[in-house]
Design a protein around this motif. Structure first.
Motif, PDB file in Angstrom:
ATOM      1  N   ASN A   1       0.826  -1.203   0.000  1.00  0.00           N
ATOM      2  CA  ASN A   1       0.000   0.000   0.000  1.00  0.00           C
ATOM      3  C   ASN A   1       0.862   1.256   0.000  1.00  0.00           C
ATOM      4  N   GLN A   2       2.148   1.092  -0.208  1.00  0.00           N
ATOM      5  CA  GLN A   2       3.069   2.215  -0.190  1.00  0.00           C
ATOM      6  C   GLN A   2       2.728   3.191  -1.314  1.00  0.00           C
ATOM      7  N   ARG A   3       2.711   4.458  -0.973  1.00  0.00           N
ATOM      8  CA  ARG A   3       2.387   5.472  -1.961  1.00  0.00           C
ATOM      9  C   ARG A   3       3.513   5.618  -2.974  1.00  0.00           C
ATOM     10  N   PRO A   4       3.185   5.667  -4.273  1.00  0.00           N
ATOM     11  CA  PRO A   4       4.246   5.817  -5.266  1.00  0.00           C
ATOM     12  C   PRO A   4       4.911   7.184  -5.181  1.00  0.00           C
ATOM     13  N   THR A   5       6.175   7.222  -5.547  1.00  0.00           N
ATOM     14  CA  THR A   5       6.964   8.450  -5.517  1.00  0.00           C
ATOM     15  C   THR A   5       7.517   8.736  -6.909  1.00  0.00           C
ATOM     16  N   ILE A   6       7.469  10.013  -7.300  1.00  0.00           N
ATOM     17  CA  ILE A   6       8.116  10.438  -8.531  1.00  0.00           C
ATOM     18  C   ILE A   6       9.532  10.869  -8.162  1.00  0.00           C
ATOM     19  N   PHE A   7      10.522  10.154  -8.690  1.00  0.00           N
ATOM     20  CA  PHE A   7      11.925  10.481  -8.437  1.00  0.00           C
ATOM     21  C   PHE A   7      12.430  11.313  -9.614  1.00  0.00           C
ATOM     22  N   VAL A   8      12.897  12.521  -9.331  1.00  0.00           N
ATOM     23  CA  VAL A   8      13.400  13.422 -10.363  1.00  0.00           C
ATOM     24  C   VAL A   8      14.917  13.533 -10.210  1.00  0.00           C
ATOM     25  N   VAL A   9      15.647  13.196 -11.275  1.00  0.00           N
ATOM     26  CA  VAL A   9      17.109  13.313 -11.245  1.00  0.00           C
ATOM     27  C   VAL A   9      17.531  14.269 -12.359  1.00  0.00           C
ATOM     28  N   ASP A  10      18.049  15.423 -11.968  1.00  0.00           N
ATOM     29  CA  ASP A  10      18.459  16.453 -12.927  1.00  0.00           C
ATOM     30  C   ASP A  10      19.516  17.311 -12.245  1.00  0.00           C
ATOM     31  N   ASP A  11      20.577  17.658 -12.971  1.00  0.00           N
ATOM     32  CA  ASP A  11      21.638  18.445 -12.355  1.00  0.00           C
ATOM     33  C   ASP A  11      21.284  19.923 -12.242  1.00  0.00           C
ATOM     34  N   ASP A  12      20.196  20.357 -12.893  1.00  0.00           N
ATOM     35  CA  ASP A  12      19.771  21.760 -12.869  1.00  0.00           C
ATOM     36  C   ASP A  12      18.785  21.965 -11.710  1.00  0.00           C
ATOM     37  N   SER A  13      19.206  22.714 -10.706  1.00  0.00           N
ATOM     38  CA  SER A  13      18.362  22.898  -9.521  1.00  0.00           C
ATOM     39  C   SER A  13      17.059  23.608  -9.854  1.00  0.00           C
ATOM     40  N   ALA A  14      17.086  24.518 -10.832  1.00  0.00           N
ATOM     41  CA  ALA A  14      15.859  25.216 -11.220  1.00  0.00           C
ATOM     42  C   ALA A  14      14.846  24.240 -11.807  1.00  0.00           C
ATOM     43  N   VAL A  15      15.312  23.298 -12.605  1.00  0.00           N
ATOM     44  CA  VAL A  15      14.426  22.278 -13.171  1.00  0.00           C
ATOM     45  C   VAL A  15      13.874  21.388 -12.065  1.00  0.00           C
ATOM     46  N   ARG A  16      14.730  20.986 -11.154  1.00  0.00           N
ATOM     47  CA  ARG A  16      14.277  20.135 -10.044  1.00  0.00           C
ATOM     48  C   ARG A  16      13.191  20.832  -9.235  1.00  0.00           C
ATOM     49  N   ASP A  17      13.418  22.098  -8.914  1.00  0.00           N
ATOM     50  CA  ASP A  17      12.447  22.836  -8.109  1.00  0.00           C
ATOM     51  C   ASP A  17      11.123  23.016  -8.855  1.00  0.00           C
ATOM     52  N   ALA A  18      11.211  23.297 -10.157  1.00  0.00           N
ATOM     53  CA  ALA A  18       9.999  23.501 -10.943  1.00  0.00           C
ATOM     54  C   ALA A  18       9.185  22.212 -11.040  1.00  0.00           C
ATOM     55  N   LEU A  19       9.871  21.101 -11.255  1.00  0.00           N
ATOM     56  CA  LEU A  19       9.166  19.825 -11.362  1.00  0.00           C
ATOM     57  C   LEU A  19       8.568  19.409 -10.023  1.00  0.00           C
ATOM     58  N   LYS A  20       9.298  19.654  -8.959  1.00  0.00           N
ATOM     59  CA  LYS A  20       8.760  19.332  -7.634  1.00  0.00           C
ATOM     60  C   LYS A  20       7.480  20.129  -7.370  1.00  0.00           C
ATOM     61  N   LEU A  21       7.505  21.424  -7.682  1.00  0.00           N
ATOM     62  CA  LEU A  21       6.340  22.276  -7.472  1.00  0.00           C
ATOM     63  C   LEU A  21       5.164  21.796  -8.323  1.00  0.00           C
ATOM     64  N   LEU A  22       5.440  21.480  -9.593  1.00  0.00           N
ATOM     65  CA  LEU A  22       4.391  21.024 -10.495  1.00  0.00           C
ATOM     66  C   LEU A  22       3.758  19.725 -10.004  1.00  0.00           C
ATOM     67  N   LEU A  23       4.574  18.763  -9.691  1.00  0.00           N
ATOM     68  CA  LEU A  23       4.051  17.442  -9.340  1.00  0.00           C
ATOM     69  C   LEU A  23       3.362  17.442  -7.981  1.00  0.00           C
TER      70      LEU A  23
END
Length: 208
Positions: free
Chosen positions: A7-29
């Motif tokens: 029953n573990q909740r799925p996680t979206i793992f984002v791997v990107d060296d650009d911190s701006a991209v990581r932050d934007a994707l985290k906010l979106l998801l």
């Protein structure tokens, strides 16, 4: 590796060296209710990730150090079933095709619409759920097979190959009644509802 349905909740793992991209994707998801973890390098992700965690991986194909393709290769070496969606630039399409041939489920080109990425992630999560269900079933079948005695396994192998009890008795130099008893125990231990069910389970784990 042991993966099972939980029953573990799925996680979206984002791997990107650009911190701006990581932050934007985290906010979106997170805005659409997804659980998200971000990593700035493939090595960081490998250290943190456990294969029993469901979800999907959104992975930049070009990164310094370990590239996205190299991370994919390392996950493949671990027999990972985590679905991978690659983020690519226009010039990376040939690399993305290579990634798909190595098992990635999708790739999306920059710039992309937020909804396109969300849709592809949802599809990847569905695939992960079905993969883990199938793998969990195969693990259960393997555990049942391990409970069989050597003689029961011999009987099972001959039953799956379509041999009748009388023929099995002759092959194993047993009485037909003894074969019937072993066969009944095999059906019980394997939790098979029918001969067809028994054969399907054995085929499922490639034990023929």
């Amino acid at each position: 590796m042991r993966a099972s349905v939980t029953n573990q909740r799925p996680t979206i793992f984002v791997v990107d060296d650009d911190s701006a991209v990581r932050d934007a994707l985290k906010l979106l998801l997170r805005s659409v209710g997804q659980s998200v973890e971000t990593y700035g390098a493939g090595s960081e992700f490998l250290e943190a990730y456990s294969e029993d965690r469901p979800g999907c991986l959104v992975l930049d194909i070009r990164m310094p150090g370990m590239s996205g393709l190299e991370l994919q290769q390392k996950l493949n070496e671990k027999h990972s079933i985590l679905p991978i969606i690659f983020i690519t630039g226009h010039g990376d399409v040939p690399m993305a095709v290579e990634a798909m041939q190595a098992g990635a489920v999708d790739f999306i080109q920059k710039p992309f619409r937020d909804q396109d990425l969300i849709d592809r992630i949802n599809q990847a999560l569905e695939k992960d759920t079905s993969n883990r269900a199938a793998l969990g079933e195969r693990n259960d079948i393997r555990r049942r097979l391990e409970t069989l005695t050597p003689r029961e396994r011999e009987v099972l192998d001959l039953v799956v190959h379509g041999k009748a009890n009388k023929v099995i008795a002759g092959d194993l130099k047993l009485s037909q009644r003894t074969v019937e008893i072993h066969r009944a125990r095999v059906m019980e231990k394997m939790q098979a509802s029918s001969l067809a069910h028994l054969v399907r389970m054995v085929l499922e784990v490639g034990q023929v």
